[in-house]
Design an enzyme around this catalytic site. Structure first.
Site, short mmCIF file in Angstrom:
data_model
loop_
_atom_site.label_atom_id
_atom_site.label_comp_id
_atom_site.label_asym_id
_atom_site.label_seq_id
_atom_site.Cartn_x
_atom_site.Cartn_y
_atom_site.Cartn_z
N LYS A 1 -2.55 -18.32 14.91
CA LYS A 1 -3.97 -18.55 15.43
C LYS A 1 -4.21 -19.93 15.73
CE LYS A 1 -3.91 -14.14 13.62
NZ LYS A 1 -3.95 -13.21 14.69
N TYR B 1 -2.61 -1.33 6.42
CA TYR B 1 -2.72 -2.73 6.53
C TYR B 1 -2.81 -3.42 5.50
CZ TYR B 1 -4.56 -7.31 7.95
OH TYR B 1 -4.65 -8.70 8.22
N TYR C 1 2.08 -9.61 7.98
CA TYR C 1 2.39 -9.72 9.50
C TYR C 1 3.96 -9.98 9.58
CZ TYR C 1 -2.57 -9.83 10.42
OH TYR C 1 -3.56 -9.43 10.68
#
Length: 334
Positions: free
Chosen positions: A49, A265, A291
């Site tokens: 990010k 998730y 992730y």
């Protein structure tokens, strides 16, 4: 395409290393596995990010913002990096967290990214139940701040809009330059795909450069049709924002494999646990449970199934998030 015409607020350590994983490569006996170390971007333990936030924070500054608002899951790597970016830029940060993992232990709720959010002075203004319209919730917070005379800037989950995706257009260019310097032909790029910005930026960047490098996203949340549609739409919007014709991109350039999500998730899978242990015990690479762990699980399984040919060069993009391991200590029995 010169990205220098877009405002950028420097936050990271770039270029990040591109390295061979010799032991994992030998262990699996398939393609040569390289790793793009975007866990080494340097901003409050790093992560993917940071690349997006360089463009998003610059856009916020141009608009005169004094507070950043964003959202994510409780153990959001994006929220932690946004909190860090706000500190560096001299802004406040307001975070909304979505409770996506049911029956999570206290260490999940309080440690890892959550601890660092607080340490850096970000305010967690809401913890909301799964399924909440998080964009509407952020807009409500922004509306209250505007009434107070503040100038909020909303950053979508994952930093995934055309401005943020420029960070991974830049990464695509960076990879092409590194591979040229190394004399390395890249046959495949593989990474974990969630909010779509990383994959959209990569496919847009590689397409704009006419590189022919294929990208495979290993999904961590949505079903394949929805994930690919999200990436496709954002990649085209990113090209528009760049002033590049959408015709450089074909729908077949957007590929996601969502076979490794498991029950949902942020929920552990046996293949994710194996992948994290294997990466740690072969090449001392620390992945995250949400992730990169699931992304690597997909890569390992596809190698075992012969999807990638021996002798090919596969680049796995490590999107960071290692600090999240502390919130999942219970699944590793440590």
């Amino acid at each position: 395409m010169q990205l220098s015409r877009f405002p950028r607020f420097r936050l990271g350590h770039f270029p990040t290393p591109l390295e061979l994983l010799p032991n994992l490569t030998r262990h699996l006996g398939g393609p040569n596995i390289y790793i793009k170390r975007d866990d080494c971007t340097g901003l409050a333990t790093g992560g993917n990010k940071t690349r997006k936030l360089e463009f998003l924070v610059a856009d916020a500054q141009q608009q005169g913002a004094d507070v950043l608002i964003t959202q994510g899951a409780v153990q959001s790597n994006h929220a932690r990096q946004t909190a860090a970016a706000a500190v560096v830029a001299g802004m406040e940060c307001k975070i909304l967290l979505e409770e996506r993992v049911p029956d999570a232990p206290d260490e999940y709720a309080q440690s890892g990214n959550v601890m660092l959010d607080a340490l850096m002075g970000a305010e967690i203004v809401h913890r909301l139940p799964a399924g909440t319209d998080m964009n509407a919730a952020m807009e409500a917070v922004a509306a209250d701040l505007r009434k107070q005379g503040r100038k909020p800037y909303i950053i979508p989950g994952g930093g995934s809009n055309p401005v943020g995706a420029l960070g991974y257009v830049a990464c695509a260019y960076e990879l092409l330059h590194q591979s040229y310097e190394m004399g390395l032909h890249i046959d495949h790029v593989v990474h974990a795909t969630g909010s779509a910005g990383t994959q959209a930026g990569l496919v847009a960047g590689f397409a704009a450069a006419n590189s022919g490098v294929p990208v495979l996203g290993i999904g961590v949340r949505a079903a394949r049709p929805q994930q690919e549609e999200n990436v496709w739409n954002l990649a085209r919007a990113t090209l528009d924002y760049m002033g590049v014709p959408q015709s450089v991109l074909d729908r077949s350039d957007v590929v996601a494999n969502t076979d490794y999500v498991g029950d949902g998730y942020g929920l552990a899978t046996p293949s994710m646990i194996e992948a994290i242990r294997l990466a740690a015990q072969t090449d001392a690479i620390l992945l995250d449970p949400v992730y990169s762990g699931k992304g690597m699980a997909g890569l390992i399984d596809l190698i075992r199934k012969g999807h990638f040919k021996k002798g090919e060069n596969v680049v796995f993009i490590h999107t960071g998030g290692t600090v999240g391991l502390y919130a999942y200590r219970h699944i590793f029995n440590t």
